[in-house]
Design an enzyme around this catalytic site. Sequence first.
Site, PDB file in Angstrom:
ATOM      1  CG  ASP A  79      -6.717   1.227  38.284  1.00 62.93           C
ATOM      2  OD1 ASP A  79      -6.449   2.248  37.649  1.00 62.93           O
ATOM      3  OD2 ASP A  79      -7.840   0.785  38.436  1.00 62.93           O
ATOM      4  CG  ASP A 124     -10.797   6.339  39.137  1.00 59.72           C
ATOM      5  OD1 ASP A 124     -10.486   7.123  40.390  1.00 59.72           O
ATOM      6  OD2 ASP A 124     -10.888   6.864  38.009  1.00 59.72           O
ATOM      7  CB  THR A 157      -4.914   6.855  37.198  1.00 63.25           C
ATOM      8  OG1 THR A 157      -6.452   7.002  37.081  1.00 63.25           O
ATOM      9  CG2 THR A 157      -4.494   8.064  37.377  1.00 63.25           C
TER      10      THR A 157
END
Length: 180
Positions: free
Chosen positions: A8, A10, A54
């Site tokens: 991932d 963020d 993402t």
Amino acid sequence: MTKAVFIDRDGVINEVMTSRVKHVNHPSSFYFLDGALEGLRELTEMGFSLFVVTNQGGVGLGFLQEKMLKKIHEKMVLEAEKAGGVINDIAYCCHKPHEGCSCRKPSPGMILDLAERYNIDLTNSFMIGDRETDVEAGRKAGVTTVKIGGEQGEADFLAADLREAAGHIRAYEKIKGRSD
Ligand SMILES: [Mg+2]
Ligand SMILES: [Zn+2]
């Protein structure tokens, strides 16, 4: 077959919701988190192909242009490379949060697409994320999961940052007899 780590973005690779960055909407607001570059390098050195997966609903909502998202990702890939980490590809879901697409995490669409495209052995692969939705996407795809921060929940491992996550994966591979 390739073994992969799906990561991932963020809250795992870069800062979000900190004093200096709310959302990343320009390369200048992309700051690597502590341990992120080291983690990317270590996972690369362990022989994994790395893929960023993402959710970027801001694109669908009109807050961020896809062209800008690509510029942000160019910076991320370049900086990672300078630090010895190779990001092989990036999958992003641009759909609005409630559009019902099959790619937005917790759906496993992005992982499954990459697995097919790159001939990835999911049983020997991992997903690292800071949200339950990342863990759920990983579990649905059949990979081993590592949660960053907060509660472990359904994840196989809990780590403070990407470097620690890489450490868990290294130890797990050793136990499984897959270390080099
Ligand atoms: Mg996240
Ligand atoms: Zn989507």
